[in-house]
Design an enzyme around this catalytic site. Structure first.
Site, PDB file in Angstrom:
ATOM      1  N   ASP A 145       0.830  -1.203   0.000  1.00  0.00           N
ATOM      2  CA  ASP A 145       0.000   0.000   0.000  1.00  0.00           C
ATOM      3  C   ASP A 145       0.862   1.250   0.000  1.00  0.00           C
ATOM      4  O   ASP A 145       2.030   1.225   0.395  1.00  0.00           O
ATOM      5  CB  ASP A 145      -0.969  -0.008   1.186  1.00  0.00           C
ATOM      6  CG  ASP A 145      -0.257   0.188   2.513  1.00  0.00           C
ATOM      7  OD1 ASP A 145      -0.137   1.343   2.953  1.00  0.00           O
ATOM      8  OD2 ASP A 145       0.195  -0.808   3.102  1.00  0.00           O
ATOM      9  N   LEU A 146       0.260   2.339  -0.450  1.00  0.00           N
ATOM     10  CA  LEU A 146       0.987   3.595  -0.624  1.00  0.00           C
ATOM     11  C   LEU A 146       1.361   4.224   0.702  1.00  0.00           C
ATOM     12  O   LEU A 146       2.447   4.805   0.837  1.00  0.00           O
ATOM     13  CB  LEU A 146       0.134   4.574  -1.447  1.00  0.00           C
ATOM     14  CG  LEU A 146       0.145   4.418  -2.970  1.00  0.00           C
ATOM     15  CD1 LEU A 146       1.529   4.686  -3.539  1.00  0.00           C
ATOM     16  CD2 LEU A 146      -0.367   3.070  -3.437  1.00  0.00           C
ATOM     17  N   ASP A 147       0.491   4.130   1.699  1.00  0.00           N
ATOM     18  CA  ASP A 147       0.749   4.756   2.988  1.00  0.00           C
ATOM     19  C   ASP A 147       1.975   4.134   3.647  1.00  0.00           C
ATOM     20  O   ASP A 147       2.904   4.829   4.066  1.00  0.00           O
ATOM     21  CB  ASP A 147      -0.490   4.595   3.878  1.00  0.00           C
ATOM     22  CG  ASP A 147      -0.687   5.782   4.814  1.00  0.00           C
ATOM     23  OD1 ASP A 147       0.171   6.675   4.843  1.00  0.00           O
ATOM     24  OD2 ASP A 147      -1.713   5.808   5.512  1.00  0.00           O
ATOM     25  N   ASP A 148       1.972   2.808   3.767  1.00  0.00           N
ATOM     26  CA  ASP A 148       3.136   2.132   4.336  1.00  0.00           C
ATOM     27  C   ASP A 148       4.389   2.407   3.530  1.00  0.00           C
ATOM     28  O   ASP A 148       5.462   2.646   4.093  1.00  0.00           O
ATOM     29  CB  ASP A 148       2.894   0.620   4.389  1.00  0.00           C
ATOM     30  CG  ASP A 148       2.124   0.204   5.622  1.00  0.00           C
ATOM     31  OD1 ASP A 148       2.750   0.054   6.680  1.00  0.00           O
ATOM     32  OD2 ASP A 148       0.903   0.042   5.531  1.00  0.00           O
TER      33      ASP A 148
ATOM     34  N   ARG B 198       0.793  11.789   2.394  1.00  0.00           N
ATOM     35  CA  ARG B 198       1.923  10.986   2.835  1.00  0.00           C
ATOM     36  C   ARG B 198       2.954  10.838   1.715  1.00  0.00           C
ATOM     37  O   ARG B 198       4.162  10.915   1.936  1.00  0.00           O
ATOM     38  CB  ARG B 198       1.452   9.609   3.286  1.00  0.00           C
ATOM     39  CG  ARG B 198       2.493   8.864   4.088  1.00  0.00           C
ATOM     40  CD  ARG B 198       2.480   9.287   5.532  1.00  0.00           C
ATOM     41  NE  ARG B 198       1.297   8.787   6.199  1.00  0.00           N
ATOM     42  CZ  ARG B 198       0.817   9.297   7.329  1.00  0.00           C
ATOM     43  NH1 ARG B 198       1.411  10.319   7.906  1.00  0.00           N
ATOM     44  NH2 ARG B 198      -0.263   8.791   7.887  1.00  0.00           N
TER      45      ARG B 198
END
Length: 668
Positions: A383-386, A460
């Site tokens: 995922d992009l956030d992680d 983020r």
């Protein structure tokens, strides 16, 4: 000079640092339990009963947990302090009955009154009714049909394929295609009926999808009415045995399930996908000693938390997320970037990079993999956030060899940039996964079937870009990437400006709620303070944060703000949300010319007052979000690494400079 003592602040920061280091696992990662509502545990109890191995569970501890979580009003909560929720309470009641608790037990009597006062089983959500149908406590006719032929729809067609569902919905729905096709009813021990939970009486219960009796089913502008009529057609076809390509669709679903089981036994790193996949294997006739089944139950065991007096199930596990934030916090606290603890954590994070092609590649086939996931093992769903947080974390650590670290970050940036959605934002897991009509399907009453871009995830990614570009020693390889992606960055900034609310705040999809979203966006926009529009947006967001500060100096917001935006930023102060507000205000400080400082210092004092002797903070409130309005999370380490970052940045922004100035004046 601040009224806050530099000495007392440093003592606080020392305690945080010591506590964080103490929590690190020998392998280098950090990992805290992740708490949600009791349905994860209730559905696990049901799964074991359906497989006929209920005695394999620690039944006494599971019962104790469910009793502990019941509130005085008789129900069970969706999130802390919500007053109880109907579907959660029904599933908890069901689980206690499956554990052998008698119907006249005082706890169940109180629960029954709570449930009946709110309309009973027929007013519950689709997934609660589905779990009851598995053991004959609800009729399958009241559930929507999921025709197996949807598995055969070609990827990328303009109407629908399974890849138009969000990653979490996809991983949970494909196995349910099998279960909903067979509509099994299992005889479990003890046999229960739950007829006592039908407010209208079981004889008067109507097993059908909610529908507006006055709606015209041919009014295609009314999606609910149209989909209900379509479901009637599917059910008629089932009764007549006219379901095209049924066998082919079921075989494709089975193949898809088996392909996506991780070597560790789980599916997608989330309990709903794991439980549903195990149900599908049961329906398909897999044996209890089949390797896929054995690995599946072993994975469930690893997600469970068991003590002498409690057994409960986490909805997911968060080692990558927790580790990346812990590393960022320790660096901000001033620890040597080459210290063995950080080096071990940084190398562990580098090693977690996913270089396999996952489901994201269906809509993004030309990109190379390079993201990070939330869990230990999740090849299909980075995922992009992680990914953004991990890249920021490992960039701060001095590993023995810089080249592999830089290569990992460069590969990660490439993948993240390729995942930008139309309109300029980034979503969590997929590219352009935004067909709103899917949330109107009768099956989708949680309204979480898609994964559109959001302000917090977009912020983020931009924070990563800004942080790396600001470094004086940024490797040329990074700079060339950002120069190449100049248009993407501009589009993302425009997206964030368009997403700002009229009062200056931003919605928070993955954290509660406007406090989370606003903090994240301000932290990102501060790196791109290059236009009047951006400066105005920063100022408006910061002024909103100042305006909504609580009397005690902290900030707080209830999950209720998702159902009623008028409640935004209203709630008891919490350490994590206070830290978010401070982080946002510190980022906006250059724009505010000192107006932010009194609010920040009141927030800092709140954190210092709430800190426990071991350096940690505690909060019972849920400040993490799974599905807005329907599913929330309590990250146990949120009230640790976020306050650490907030206090460290406060010290670096104000007190360190003032201390130096005082020293220079004394020397003079």
């Amino acid at each position: 000079m601040s009224s806050l003592s530099l000495e007392s602040l440093d003592r606080s920061l020392d305690r945080i640092q010591h506590h964080l280091l103490h929590l690190q696992h020998d392998e280098g990662y950090w990992w805290a339990n992740l708490e949600s509502n009791v349905t994860m545990t209730a559905e696990t109890i049901l799964l074991y009963a359906v497989w006929g191995i209920a005695d394999h569970l620690p039944r006494e501890q599971a019962e104790c947990y469910l009793r502990q979580e019941q509130r005085d009003h008789g129900g069970w909560e969706l999130y802390y302090g919500d007053g109880g929720e109907l579907s959660v309470s029904i599933e908890a009641y069901m689980a206690l009955r499956l554990l052998g608790v008698a119907i006249d037990d005082p706890a169940l009597e109180r629960a029954r009154k709570f449930i009946l006062d709110r309309g009973g089983i027929t007013q519950s959500r689709i997934f609660t009714k589905f779990h009851l149908a598995l053991i004959g406590c609800y009729d399958w006719s009241g559930l929507p049909s999921i025709p197996a032929w949807v598995m055969l729809l070609p990827d990328g067609n303009d109407v629908f394929s399974i890849y138009d569902l969000s990653s979490w919905a996809r991983g949970s729905t494909v196995p349910l295609i099998v279960v909903f096709d067979r509509k099994p009813v299992y005889i479990v021990e003890p046999i229960i009926s739950l007829n006592e939970l039908y407010a209208e009486g079981i004889a008067n219960a109507r097993f059908e999808l909610p529908r507006d009796p006055e709606a015209n089913p041919f009014d295609f502008a009314n999606l609910n009415a149209a989909f209900t009529a379509l479901d009637d057609g599917f059910k008629l076809g089932e009764r007549l045995g006219l379901v095209p390509f049924r066998d082919e669709g079921l075989r494709k679903a089975e193949q898809w399930i088996l392909e996506r089981q991780e070597p560790t036994g789980d599916w997608g790193g989330i309990i709903p996908a794991m439980l549903n996949s195990m149900l599908a294997l049961r329906v398909l006739g897999y044996a209890i000693d089949d390797p896929e089944v054995v690995r599946g139950f072993a994975a469930l065991d690893r997600f469970a938390v068991q003590t002498e007096s409690s057994y409960w199930m986490q909805p997911c596990i968060s080692p990558v997320w927790d580790t990346a934030w812990a590393v960022r916090a320790l660096v901000e606290l001033g620890i040597d970037r080459a210290t063995p603890a950080l080096v071990k954590a940084g190398q562990w994070l580098v090693d977690q990079q996913i270089l396999d092609y996952g489901d994201w590649a269906v809509k993004n086939p030309d990109a190379l993999p390079g993201g990070w996931a939330f869990e230990f093992d999740n090849r299909f769903y980075p995922d992009l956030d992680d990914s953004a947080v991990v890249a920021m974390a490992i960039d701060k650590v001095e590993l023995a060899e810089a080249a592999p670290k830089q290569a990992a970050i460069r590969r990660g940036i490439d993948w993240m940039m390729s995942m930008q959605c139309r309109g300029g934002g980034w979503a969590a897991f997929d590219l352009d996964n935004d067909k709103d009509w899917l949330n109107e399907l009768p099956y989708s009453d949680l309204k979480a079937s898609i994964d559109p871009p959001t302000a917090d995830v977009t912020a983020r990614v931009l924070e990563l870009v800004g942080e790396l570009m600001e470094l004086t020693d940024t490797p040329e390889a990074y700079r060339s990437l950002f120069e190449r992606d100049h248009d993407r960055i501009d589009a993302a900034l425009d997206y964030l400006l368009a997403e700002q609310e009229h009062d200056g705040s931003w919605f928070g999809r993955w954290g509660v709620n406007y406090l989370y979203g606003t903090s994240g966006v301000l932290a990102a926009l501060a790196y791109f303070d290059r236009s009047v529009d951006i400066r105005e947006a920063i100022g408006q967001g910061a002024c909103w944060l100042i305006k909504v500060q609580n009397e005690d100096g902290g900030w707080g917001e209830s999950c209720a703000s998702y159902t009623d935006p008028r409640l935004k930023a209203q709630g008891v102060s919490t350490p994590s949300q206070t830290a978010w507000a401070i982080i946002g205000l510190l980022a906006a400080a250059p724009t505010l010319a000192g107006r932010e400082r009194p609010a920040i210092e009141r927030g800092v004092q709140y954190l210092l007052d709430q800190q426990r002797d071991d350096g940690s903070w505690y909060e019972a409130e849920y400040t993490g979000t799974g599905f807005p309005c329907h599913f929330y999370l309590n990250y146990r380490y949120y009230p640790l690494y976020f306050p650490a970052i907030a206090l460290a940045r406060y010290r670096a922004t104000y007190l360190a400079t003032e201390s130096t100035e005082e020293t220079e004046e004394t020397d003079a």
